[in-house]
Motif scaffolding. Sequence first.
Motif, mmCIF file in Angstrom:
data_model
loop_
_atom_site.group_PDB
_atom_site.id
_atom_site.type_symbol
_atom_site.label_atom_id
_atom_site.label_comp_id
_atom_site.label_asym_id
_atom_site.label_seq_id
_atom_site.Cartn_x
_atom_site.Cartn_y
_atom_site.Cartn_z
ATOM 1 N N PRO A 102 -9.412 -2.273 -14.614
ATOM 2 C CA PRO A 102 -10.065 -2.696 -15.695
ATOM 3 C C PRO A 102 -10.137 -3.768 -15.345
ATOM 4 N N ARG A 103 -10.680 -5.469 -15.846
ATOM 5 C CA ARG A 103 -9.589 -6.182 -16.004
ATOM 6 C C ARG A 103 -8.922 -6.946 -16.274
ATOM 7 N N ILE A 104 -8.289 -5.643 -17.598
ATOM 8 C CA ILE A 104 -6.817 -6.013 -18.404
ATOM 9 C C ILE A 104 -5.989 -4.611 -18.252
ATOM 10 N N THR A 105 -5.328 -4.825 -16.906
ATOM 11 C CA THR A 105 -4.625 -2.875 -16.358
ATOM 12 C C THR A 105 -3.555 -3.955 -16.359
ATOM 13 N N LYS A 106 -1.983 -3.383 -16.564
ATOM 14 C CA LYS A 106 -0.679 -3.383 -16.502
ATOM 15 C C LYS A 106 -0.297 -2.933 -14.973
ATOM 16 N N ASN A 107 0.401 -4.185 -14.447
ATOM 17 C CA ASN A 107 1.385 -3.875 -13.046
ATOM 18 C C ASN A 107 1.616 -2.582 -12.489
ATOM 19 N N GLU A 108 1.887 -2.009 -13.279
ATOM 20 C CA GLU A 108 2.653 -0.722 -13.080
ATOM 21 C C GLU A 108 1.210 0.637 -12.416
ATOM 22 N N GLU A 109 -0.284 0.265 -13.692
ATOM 23 C CA GLU A 109 -1.159 1.462 -13.529
ATOM 24 C C GLU A 109 -1.964 0.575 -11.978
ATOM 25 N N VAL A 110 -1.722 -0.889 -11.606
ATOM 26 C CA VAL A 110 -1.980 -1.169 -10.698
ATOM 27 C C VAL A 110 -2.283 -0.710 -9.301
ATOM 28 N N VAL A 111 -0.498 -0.623 -9.120
ATOM 29 C CA VAL A 111 0.179 -0.155 -8.097
ATOM 30 C C VAL A 111 -0.176 0.868 -8.080
ATOM 31 N N GLU A 112 -0.389 1.530 -8.967
ATOM 32 C CA GLU A 112 -0.640 3.993 -9.134
ATOM 33 C C GLU A 112 -2.129 3.586 -8.545
ATOM 34 N N SER A 113 -3.162 3.100 -8.549
ATOM 35 C CA SER A 113 -4.550 2.889 -8.126
ATOM 36 C C SER A 113 -4.815 2.881 -7.311
ATOM 37 N N ALA A 114 -3.744 1.709 -6.585
ATOM 38 C CA ALA A 114 -3.655 1.079 -5.392
ATOM 39 C C ALA A 114 -2.499 2.729 -3.930
ATOM 40 N N LEU A 115 -1.507 3.352 -4.231
ATOM 41 C CA LEU A 115 -1.660 4.202 -3.846
ATOM 42 C C LEU A 115 -1.885 5.557 -3.830
ATOM 43 N N ARG A 116 -2.632 5.624 -4.962
ATOM 44 C CA ARG A 116 -4.266 6.546 -5.194
ATOM 45 C C ARG A 116 -5.576 6.229 -4.081
ATOM 46 N N THR A 117 -5.271 4.842 -3.621
ATOM 47 C CA THR A 117 -6.419 4.878 -3.237
ATOM 48 C C THR A 117 -5.577 5.584 -1.267
ATOM 49 N N PHE A 118 -4.639 4.525 -1.096
ATOM 50 C CA PHE A 118 -3.968 4.858 0.474
ATOM 51 C C PHE A 118 -3.274 6.521 0.465
ATOM 52 N N TYR A 119 -3.688 7.340 -0.721
ATOM 53 C CA TYR A 119 -3.380 8.634 -0.738
ATOM 54 C C TYR A 119 -2.133 8.415 -0.855
ATOM 55 N N ILE A 120 -1.468 7.566 -1.409
ATOM 56 C CA ILE A 120 0.172 7.744 -0.449
ATOM 57 C C ILE A 120 0.775 8.630 -1.833
ATOM 58 N N PRO A 121 1.536 9.684 -1.844
ATOM 59 C CA PRO A 121 2.358 10.462 -3.381
ATOM 60 C C PRO A 121 3.403 10.217 -4.071
ATOM 61 N N ASP A 122 3.733 8.911 -3.481
ATOM 62 C CA ASP A 122 5.042 8.632 -4.075
ATOM 63 C C ASP A 122 4.831 7.879 -6.132
ATOM 64 N N ASP A 123 5.856 7.236 -5.805
ATOM 65 C CA ASP A 123 5.874 7.207 -6.851
ATOM 66 C C ASP A 123 5.658 5.637 -7.888
ATOM 67 N N SER A 124 5.014 5.206 -8.480
ATOM 68 C CA SER A 124 4.702 3.416 -8.870
ATOM 69 C C SER A 124 5.552 2.766 -9.178
ATOM 70 N N LEU A 125 6.657 3.144 -9.143
ATOM 71 C CA LEU A 125 7.911 2.900 -9.285
ATOM 72 C C LEU A 125 8.663 2.235 -8.113
ATOM 73 N N ASP A 126 8.284 2.957 -6.859
ATOM 74 C CA ASP A 126 8.689 2.400 -6.034
ATOM 75 C C ASP A 126 8.326 1.741 -5.462
ATOM 76 N N TYR A 127 7.316 1.326 -5.054
ATOM 77 C CA TYR A 127 6.770 0.217 -4.653
ATOM 78 C C TYR A 127 6.164 -1.508 -5.892
ATOM 79 N N GLU A 128 5.541 -2.205 -5.320
ATOM 80 C CA GLU A 128 5.272 -3.444 -5.676
ATOM 81 C C GLU A 128 4.346 -4.075 -4.995
ATOM 82 N N LEU A 129 3.256 -5.181 -6.154
ATOM 83 C CA LEU A 129 1.473 -5.588 -5.459
ATOM 84 C C LEU A 129 2.783 -7.105 -5.029
#
Length: 878
Positions: free
Chosen positions: A299-326
């Motif tokens: 969505p156009r209005i999305t918090k960073n944690e949700e963006v990172v979580e969507s990216a992790l799912r796209t790359f099939y990475i099962p880790d916690d989104s708090l351990d990553y950044e864009l």
Amino acid sequence: MTAIAPAAAGTTGSKNSIMESASPLSGRKKAQQSPGSRSRYHVSAPGHCFRKVTLTKPTFCHNCSDFIWGLIGFICEVCNFMCHEKCLKTVRTACSCMAPTLVQIPVAHCFGPAGQKKRFCCVCRKHLEGNTAIRCEVCELHAHSECAAFSCGDCRLCHQDGSQDFDTLHHHWREGNIPSGARCEVCRRTCGSSDVLAGMRCEWCGMTTHAACYVIVPPECGLGRLRSMLLHPACVRICSRNFSKMHCYRISESCQNDLGKDGIQKISVFLQTSGKQVLKVFDGDDAVKRSHFRLVSIPRITKNEEVVESALRTFYIPDDSLDYELQDNGQQALHSNDILNRNGTPDEKAIFKENVPEAWLLRAKPQDTEVLKVYAGWLKVGVAYISISISKNSTVDSVINEVLTQLGRQVQLTSRQMNQTRFYIVESRKQVVQVNLLLEGLPVQLSKEEYTNLLQEHLAIKSHLVTITHVYGSQGAVVVQITCFSEAERIYMLAKDTSVSNQQLTSLVIPEIMHNKLPKGGSPLLVFVNPKSGGLKGQELLYGFRKLLNPHQVFDMTNGGPLPGLHTFREVPRFRVLVCGGDGTVGWVLGVLEAIRHKLVCPEPPIGIVPLGTGNDLARILRWGAGYSGEDPHHILVSVDEAEEVQMDRWTILLDAQEVTEDGKENGFLEPPKIVQMNNYFGLGIDAELSLDFHHAREEEPGKFNSRFHNKGVYLKAGLQKLSHTRNLHKDLKLQVDKQEVELPSIEGLIFLNIPSWGSGADLWGSEGDSRYGKPRIDDGMLEVVGVTGVVHMGQVQGGMRSGIRLAQGNYVRITVTKPIPVQVDGEPWIQAPGNIIISAAGPKVRMLRKSKHKQKKQPASLKERRSESPSSSDGGH
């Protein structure tokens, strides 16, 4: 001592295989909690994050393959696994995000274009549509081209490479894409589905089960119904380092799709739609260099944690989104309280930024300690991997010592990179490097020393590393054994771009069959497929046989011909051959076999046929049919296993072109004598002239000759053009059969038959009894000599209204030709200059396989026997 830096998994910049807790079990638990940490439904299978959904269309369960009645289902937010609520407790299939980490010994796939049948992606589980579908050439894995990078590296292990020795073979399970009528070997209920990715199938024995049932099947595989003809992987050895699986299996790399150029990359970086936008995300710096990215829709209005979580799912990475950044290209990261597209406005109104970054990089946040997963490099071990905590001060020694404490073995540390970085512990031992390459295209009939000099001249081989072990002078080929991986790779690649005497070299990696490990009484099948025969059917057969058998026993005739396969099987004491092609392809195999039979432990292997050509006369009289029409490859192999052996005569034709005077006397040579082998028939005159016209038409437009119907149409057209043609053949040649002069009637064609089938199944000799001649047989040591009066006569013969003119029957023929004349041997035509033609028996008879008349045996009913003899129930895209 060198310090260990945090290893990247997947591609550079992410850490999906190292950021785990201290043990495999706790690592799985963490994987279940993320990225869908809000999910309340957890299962015993690793990685899944289920949420309840309302079903709006008919849906089937991926676990039991049954229809989901009602409006409620449960779907994994990462891999789209759908199931009943009652099936949540029995889910055993790992999520796509965790499946690669559970594979102990990864084996890469050989991706090529997919077939035409309906299939489902093994990564995202969605239906495969359009040109983005690909499949593995060796196993039953299908995927979208954009999903291939996230597929599990679990292709079949078809050989030993010197580091992994094994004697027993376990079931190799593949999920889904099995026929809807397949039944579970355990509960006997239907386990296949044409609606979803469901059910499990062993890729060696063909056993099918439910995903919840296969775990109770005994692990050892009995290889099923085809075990007697299958080349056991434990009997094959190949040093494969520096060579891709495509090289090892001799699969043409042209069939690979360029996975980096699919249509998804043509989409705009930011696609502004109603309430949605698409981010272009790279998994680290290495992905940027290779231009491998994924598109993340948010969505156009999305918090960073949700963006990172969507990216992790796209790359099939099962880790916690708090351990990553864009990060954007300027290496500036989004803060945790950022909202994408907010531009610092006082009212925090969501607007699009004026300067949108071209790409986003997904990176792991720096940590004081990391978790390194070390996989056991031997097969018999209780756990998949050992998790070791490391920091900046950790060294290789400290890691090895900790692993030694947990495994209690003397080991050394090595690393490999497949789809993700992995660290392996393997036993300390010195591996002997021995790479065998077959080089074809060299001048024929040279000595070993002359071939060595040629290779040194054109390939600059290093004599202390390269040895010629086998010389096939009649084929212009040598086999070299190389004791250095880098030298082997250099020679392999250089040979493909080298010509000797204007002949392009062919270079192939050849496996070694350890004949002392072959099961007693077994007779592995050597398969040759000519993919150019029969249109696309030859290519599909090639894929089907690679899937059902060991790909090391299946050879593409367009990639080196018959020699690579016959050399590979040279020390096998007993084997059979299956040739998939036309009569010309069968003759090609028989010719090479005749030339090198003295170098084979089994010099006379019986040969079966899958008819892919136009005429297929030899296949007809051996009961293999008039032509391949899409029969299940498994049924073909069972028929070969049940076929009976027969013998067949083979003939040598000496064509000695000489200038002949009007009084019949010979007066000097026109060209060097030529020797050819004949299996089916030899024709002179109108029969050969039609074959020559067809040959010229096919050379002009080869793309049009991809069906039997079209080919026969071209033959008919050529025949109609010859209706007004007259050739007094009886005036242009003299015939002797068994040293007796044969007076020729007024004919336009003369044909010598070894088999009772000519011109696509016609009975040219006829079935009427005749006291002058014996009944024709393929093993009687006699040729039948028949004449035809013209095109009309040939048409009547092919229509079954007439037979040819019987002229003679004998085992030695001499023909004197006074004028240039069209001739054809087994469908291969040319113009023969005047001179003498002598036909005589060609050494020993060849052993052929004739299809059995009786029906195939029914499968035994007991569960134990079914497990050992269950045929493949997958159609594999045929």
